[in-house]
Design a protein around this motif. Structure first.
Motif, short mmCIF file in Angstrom:
data_model
loop_
_atom_site.label_atom_id
_atom_site.label_comp_id
_atom_site.label_asym_id
_atom_site.label_seq_id
_atom_site.Cartn_x
_atom_site.Cartn_y
_atom_site.Cartn_z
N MET A 1 0.74 -1.17 -0.09
CA MET A 1 0.42 0.44 -0.33
C MET A 1 0.98 0.84 0.20
O MET A 1 0.68 1.66 -0.35
CB MET A 1 -1.11 -0.60 1.22
N VAL A 2 1.71 1.01 1.24
CA VAL A 2 2.63 2.40 0.86
C VAL A 2 4.14 2.51 1.25
O VAL A 2 4.51 1.82 1.86
CB VAL A 2 2.41 3.10 2.73
N ARG A 4 7.47 2.78 1.59
CA ARG A 4 8.56 3.90 2.10
C ARG A 4 10.46 3.53 2.13
O ARG A 4 10.55 2.36 1.44
CB ARG A 4 8.26 4.21 3.53
N GLU A 5 10.96 4.37 2.04
CA GLU A 5 12.28 3.65 2.82
C GLU A 5 12.79 2.47 3.63
O GLU A 5 11.67 2.64 4.61
CB GLU A 5 13.41 4.68 2.94
N PRO A 6 13.81 1.68 3.54
CA PRO A 6 13.77 1.10 4.68
C PRO A 6 13.73 2.18 5.56
O PRO A 6 14.04 3.01 6.28
CB PRO A 6 15.08 0.31 4.55
N ARG A 7 13.64 0.46 7.28
CA ARG A 7 13.35 1.82 8.53
C ARG A 7 15.06 0.90 9.19
O ARG A 7 14.98 1.23 10.64
CB ARG A 7 12.61 1.00 9.28
N THR A 10 15.61 3.71 12.29
CA THR A 10 14.66 4.64 13.02
C THR A 10 14.72 4.08 14.61
O THR A 10 14.40 5.31 15.91
CB THR A 10 12.95 3.83 13.22
#
Lengths: 307, 167
Positions: A1-2, A4-7, A10
């Motif tokens: 769905m969304v 994004r770049e690897p987390r 974080t």
């Protein structure tokens, strides 16, 4: 769905921010809200206060409607109770007016003059609260209206609310006594004690350490002349359970006259007026109230304190 | 002209703080935590997770600075909630109901953390009157708000009208 770049970054960032947050908390505890933290608070509140004032002006009617709707079931009962209180108050007022007339007559008879001890009063609107878990009140008056940190705050009936915690040019933050960890020095009858906040209740705990006699349900709790934060004689609450001294310590519960989360108007007292009168144990009467006509208009008035 | 994401995030968060401290600060019975909700919903947008965590920390710090509790308390709580939100955001993308439920559960975690960490640091005033009901009411209010406005919020922040449209 969304997508994004690897987390990957974080978790280290979370740990760093938590460590920084804990450092800030310990720093705040050590400085007791003063120093750099106090300057930061004041600076932030100075920037945000105009936005809060503008928003408060716009959303106050909406808040009133939602608050009334959510409390609709209680309004009828509250209305009946208030009508009954009004009748009693009007009867009491007649008695007080009679006493005032007699007092004036005796003052004229003996050619008495007032002592001149005056306490400035600033009426302020409550424009908000930080969140559901923070009991502090944000008001629309600040240093430009003569407010300073530490000044006592009462409601429009003269009942104790709390103290000014921080202040900016046009706003201030009030900490109610129910959220103050330091406690309040009070007097019940002729015994001096401490009023401390309790967990998960709006009642406070009264502790008299050098108790000589019991206290009874219905006894009025007033601020003491020993208190460094409040003028003596301000009504705080009423004892709700009989208590007798155990050895020489007495503990009981006190119901406050004020519910801070329902307040829309407060009165900030310019106390102590100066260090000399502060040390003289000035007493002001509980019947002294500031007359206000509407929520939107606020005035600064100066009333005479009894000495 | 394309507006920078950081500017959008900052504006939305300041707006949330102002509304939280004024409108929701004066309603006694229905009290969402709008700032926490915005932080949670930011995890659903295409904003970098690091920026979401930074925004969460700064917004928590802002609420702390406007209140009377310890500086850093909400910053820690909001950052932790934002981290959990970033790690679990895939589970919310099924439908409007799951977005609401996910936001409600994360808010519950947030308010419990707030009370726990606050109590550990001596902030007993957080355990004021009717604390138990507030622990339940705030997540429920956030759940409702997330269900009503969550997908719209994501579309506005991302500038993508097709995001979070559920059939």
């Amino acid at each position: 769905m969304v997508n994004r770049e690897p987390r990957g970054h974080t978790l280290p960032l979370l740990v760093t921010l938590i460590i920084f947050g804990v450092l800030l908390m310990t720093f705040d505890v050590r400085l007791q809200g003063g120093g750099v933290v106090g300057v930061l608070r004041t600076g932030t509140q100075t920037i945000v206060a105009p936005m809060q004032k503008a928003a408060s002006y716009a959303v106050n009617p909406v808040a009133d409607v939602i608050d009334s709707l959510s409390n609709l079931s209680n309004l009828r009962e509250e209305n009946i109770a208030l009508r009954r209180e009004l009748t009693e108050a009007e009867a009491a007022l007649v008695g007080v007016q009679d006493q005032l007339a007699r007092l004036e007559h005796f003052e004229q008879l003996y050619d008495m003059e007032t002592a001149g001890n005056e306490i400035g009063r600033t009426v302020a609107n409550v424009i908000g609260r930080p969140d559901a878990f923070d009991a502090a009140l944000i008001i629309d008056k600040g240093t430009s209206d003569g407010l300073v940190v530490g000044q006592p705050v009462v409601d429009t009936n003269g009942y104790v609310v709390g103290t000014v915690r921080s202040v900016t040019g046009g706003s201030a933050t009030i900490v109610p006594i129910t959220a103050d960890r330091q406690g309040l020095t009070v007097i019940v009858g002729d015994q001096i004690g401490s009023l401390l906040s309790q967990v998960a209740t709006d009642e406070m705990r009264l502790e008299v350490l050098d108790a000589r006699e019991p206290v009874l349900a219905g006894d009025r709790v007033l601020t003491s002349a020993v208190s460094a934060s409040f003028p003596a004689g301000l009504p705080v609450g009423v004892v709700i359970g009989d208590a007798v001294p155990r050895i020489d310590v007495l503990t009981t519960a006190v119901a406050l006259f004020v519910k801070p989360d329902t307040l829309r108007l407060v009165v900030v007292l310019a106390w102590p007026p100066d260090p000399i009168t502060a040390s003289s144990g000035e007493v002001i009467g509980p019947a002294e109230t500031t007359t206000t006509t509407s929520e939107t208009s606020t005035t600064t008035t100066t009333d005479r304190g009894d000495s | 002209m394309r507006i920078p994401k950081s500017l959008i995030v900052a504006t939305v968060l300041i707006f949330a703080v102002v509304i939280q401290t004024t409108l929701f600060g004066q309603i006694r019975y229905i009290a969402p935590d709008l700032v926490m909700l915005v932080v949670i919903l930011l995890a659903l947008t295409r904003i970098r997770p690091e920026l979401v965590l930074g925004a969460a920390f700064l917004s928590g710090l802002l609420v702390d600075l406007l209140g009377s509790s310890l500086l850093g308390l909400r910053a820690i709580v909001f950052t932790t909630v934002a981290y959990i939100a970033v790690r679990t955001m895939e589970r919310a993308g099924i439908g409007r109901f799951t977005v609401a439920l996910w936001a409600g559960i994360l808010t519950l975690i947030g308010v419990v953390l707030l009370v726990l960490i606050g109590t550990l640091f001596g902030q007993t005033s957080l355990l004021g009157p009717s604390v138990a009901s507030r622990i339940l009411v705030v997540p429920l209010a956030n759940l409702l708000l997330a269900g009503l406005a969550g997908p719209l919020f994501v579309r506005l922040v991302d500038g993508d009208a097709t995001a979070f449209r559920f059939s």
